[in-house]
Motif scaffolding. Sequence first.
Motif, short mmCIF file in Angstrom:
data_model
loop_
_atom_site.label_atom_id
_atom_site.label_comp_id
_atom_site.label_asym_id
_atom_site.label_seq_id
_atom_site.Cartn_x
_atom_site.Cartn_y
_atom_site.Cartn_z
N SER A 20 -27.95 -6.44 -19.40
CA SER A 20 -28.57 -7.06 -20.58
C SER A 20 -30.08 -7.08 -20.44
O SER A 20 -30.62 -7.15 -19.33
N THR A 21 -30.75 -7.01 -21.60
CA THR A 21 -32.21 -7.10 -21.61
C THR A 21 -32.68 -7.59 -22.97
O THR A 21 -32.01 -7.38 -23.99
N SER A 22 -33.82 -8.23 -22.97
CA SER A 22 -34.43 -8.67 -24.23
C SER A 22 -35.74 -7.94 -24.51
O SER A 22 -36.22 -7.98 -25.64
N ASP A 23 -36.29 -7.30 -23.48
CA ASP A 23 -37.58 -6.64 -23.67
C ASP A 23 -37.64 -5.22 -23.12
O ASP A 23 -38.66 -4.54 -23.26
N GLY A 24 -36.57 -4.75 -22.49
CA GLY A 24 -36.57 -3.41 -21.93
C GLY A 24 -37.28 -3.29 -20.61
O GLY A 24 -37.30 -2.21 -20.01
N ARG A 25 -37.87 -4.37 -20.12
CA ARG A 25 -38.57 -4.34 -18.84
C ARG A 25 -37.79 -5.09 -17.76
O ARG A 25 -37.69 -4.61 -16.63
N ASP A 26 -37.28 -6.25 -18.10
CA ASP A 26 -36.50 -7.05 -17.16
C ASP A 26 -35.04 -7.05 -17.59
O ASP A 26 -34.73 -7.24 -18.77
N PHE A 27 -34.16 -6.85 -16.62
CA PHE A 27 -32.73 -6.73 -16.89
C PHE A 27 -31.94 -7.74 -16.08
O PHE A 27 -32.35 -8.16 -15.00
N GLU A 28 -30.79 -8.10 -16.62
CA GLU A 28 -29.81 -8.89 -15.88
C GLU A 28 -28.60 -7.99 -15.65
O GLU A 28 -27.99 -7.51 -16.61
N LEU A 29 -28.27 -7.75 -14.40
CA LEU A 29 -27.13 -6.92 -14.02
C LEU A 29 -26.06 -7.84 -13.45
O LEU A 29 -26.33 -8.62 -12.54
N GLY B 267 0.81 -1.20 0.00
CA GLY B 267 0.00 0.00 0.00
C GLY B 267 0.85 1.25 0.00
O GLY B 267 2.08 1.21 -0.08
N ALA B 268 0.18 2.43 0.12
CA ALA B 268 0.89 3.71 0.07
C ALA B 268 1.88 3.86 1.21
O ALA B 268 2.91 4.54 1.09
N THR B 269 1.61 3.22 2.35
CA THR B 269 2.50 3.32 3.51
C THR B 269 3.56 2.25 3.52
O THR B 269 4.37 2.18 4.45
N GLY B 270 3.58 1.39 2.50
CA GLY B 270 4.57 0.33 2.44
C GLY B 270 4.14 -0.96 3.11
O GLY B 270 4.90 -1.94 3.14
N ASP B 271 2.93 -0.98 3.66
CA ASP B 271 2.44 -2.18 4.32
C ASP B 271 1.84 -3.12 3.29
O ASP B 271 1.27 -2.70 2.27
N GLU B 272 1.94 -4.42 3.57
CA GLU B 272 1.37 -5.41 2.67
C GLU B 272 -0.16 -5.37 2.75
O GLU B 272 -0.73 -5.30 3.84
N VAL B 273 -0.79 -5.37 1.58
CA VAL B 273 -2.25 -5.37 1.54
C VAL B 273 -2.72 -6.49 0.64
O VAL B 273 -1.99 -6.97 -0.22
N GLU B 274 -3.95 -6.90 0.86
CA GLU B 274 -4.53 -7.94 0.03
C GLU B 274 -4.90 -7.36 -1.34
O GLU B 274 -5.43 -6.25 -1.42
N PRO B 275 -4.59 -8.07 -2.42
CA PRO B 275 -5.00 -7.56 -3.74
C PRO B 275 -6.51 -7.49 -3.84
O PRO B 275 -7.22 -8.33 -3.29
N ARG B 276 -6.99 -6.47 -4.53
CA ARG B 276 -8.42 -6.27 -4.67
C ARG B 276 -9.00 -7.33 -5.61
O ARG B 276 -8.47 -7.60 -6.67
N THR B 277 -10.06 -7.93 -5.20
CA THR B 277 -10.73 -8.92 -6.04
C THR B 277 -12.18 -8.51 -6.23
O THR B 277 -12.74 -7.76 -5.44
N VAL B 278 -12.76 -9.00 -7.30
CA VAL B 278 -14.16 -8.74 -7.60
C VAL B 278 -14.91 -10.05 -7.48
O VAL B 278 -14.63 -11.01 -8.21
N VAL B 279 -15.84 -10.11 -6.56
CA VAL B 279 -16.66 -11.32 -6.40
C VAL B 279 -17.76 -11.28 -7.46
O VAL B 279 -18.59 -10.37 -7.47
N PRO B 280 -17.76 -12.23 -8.39
CA PRO B 280 -18.75 -12.18 -9.48
C PRO B 280 -20.17 -12.39 -8.98
O PRO B 280 -20.43 -13.23 -8.11
N ARG B 281 -21.09 -11.60 -9.51
CA ARG B 281 -22.50 -11.72 -9.17
C ARG B 281 -23.31 -11.49 -10.43
O ARG B 281 -22.91 -10.78 -11.34
N ARG B 282 -24.50 -12.06 -10.44
CA ARG B 282 -25.45 -11.83 -11.53
C ARG B 282 -26.84 -11.79 -10.91
O ARG B 282 -27.26 -12.76 -10.27
N VAL B 283 -27.54 -10.66 -11.09
CA VAL B 283 -28.86 -10.51 -10.47
C VAL B 283 -29.85 -10.06 -11.53
O VAL B 283 -29.49 -9.42 -12.52
N ARG B 284 -31.10 -10.39 -11.32
CA ARG B 284 -32.18 -9.98 -12.22
C ARG B 284 -33.01 -8.90 -11.54
O ARG B 284 -33.44 -9.07 -10.40
#
Length: 324
Positions: free
Chosen positions: A150-159, A7-24
Amino acid sequence: MNAILLGATGDEVEPRTVVPRRVRLPRAGIDRLAALAGVSSPAGQMQSSARTLEGLGERLGGCDRADERPVSPVSPVAATTDGDAELDARLASVGLVDAGVPTAQGRAVLTVWHAAALAVELELLVSLDSGEARVRSWHRTLDDWVVCLSTSDGRDFELGWLSVEDWWLELGRAVHVDICSLCPASDAAPVPDVLETPWELLLASGEAVQRRRHDLLHQLVSDHSGSTVAGADRDSLGAADDSDVRRWLEQLERTSRGRLHAAVMGRGRHGRPGAGIVEWVLLPDGWRSLTPVTRDGCTRVRIERTGAVDLPRALSVLAAEVTA
C-alpha cells in the motif's frame, strides 16, 4: 479430534503457518528487494499501472513468465553504493534480506506477488479536513499466503504478509475511514439506507448538480417520475416523490467525500483471466455501495448503506465468480 498433516513420506509434519508482519519501506527498498531476487519490482508495477483492467493477465500468475516462477535462492549481490548498503541493512532488519540475499521469507513474499492465484486492487480517494488523500492497496494471494502493498504517495510503502484466514481483517482495515476526519459538508441531509434509481438518471443528475443546473435536475427527475424507489432495506422499497428524489440525488453529488474502486482478478477453470468490480461512495454518515441491477429490462443502480466490515464479503462473492 485434531487433524494430522502427513508429508510425502507419510511422516507427520507441522502445518505451514504464516506469521503476520507489516513493515514500512521506501520505494527504493521495495525495488532493491526485487533486484536482489532478480524479479520486477511490485512497487514499480503499482506505479506504472493505470486505473484500468488492461493487461489483466499480466497482473496474475500462471502465464509462464520468467518473473512468475517461484523465487529461488540466488547468489549474494554486493552493495555498490552507500545507498544500496543502507537499503540492505533496512531490509535485513525486517527479515527480508540476509548478507545480500533475500531470505526464505523475502522470497516467499515475492513469489506470492508474482505468481498470485487471486488479486485484489483497492483505490481509495477521500476528502479529509486536512486535504485530499489517495491510497492504493494491492493484495495478492497464493495458497495460504496474502501479500499486501500500500502507498499514499508513491514514495513510502507499507508491505505486509499474513495468512489468508486473516485477510478479511486487512481488507476492512484498508477502507476504514473515521467520518469525523472528513471535510465538513454544509447542509448535509440524510439519504435513505437503500435507494434504487435508473443508471442514466444518476449519471445525468450528477452532471446537472456539478454545473448548478437545478432546472435541468428538475426536468430529469420529472422525466423519470416514479422510477426511483427507496426504503430502510431491500424488502421495504417504495416509490419516492420527485421532490425527495431531487434532494437525494443532489446530496449524493454535493456531499460525497470519497470513492472506493476495488477490482478482483482471478483465473477461471480454463485459465482465462476474469475480473469483478466494487464501487462505493463515501457520504458524511458513511459508505454507500453502488450496485448495477436490471429490473424490467432497464439498467438501474442500487445505492445501499454499507461499511468496511462488509467489503470482504462483497469481494469474496466476486472472487468466487471470477475463479469459477
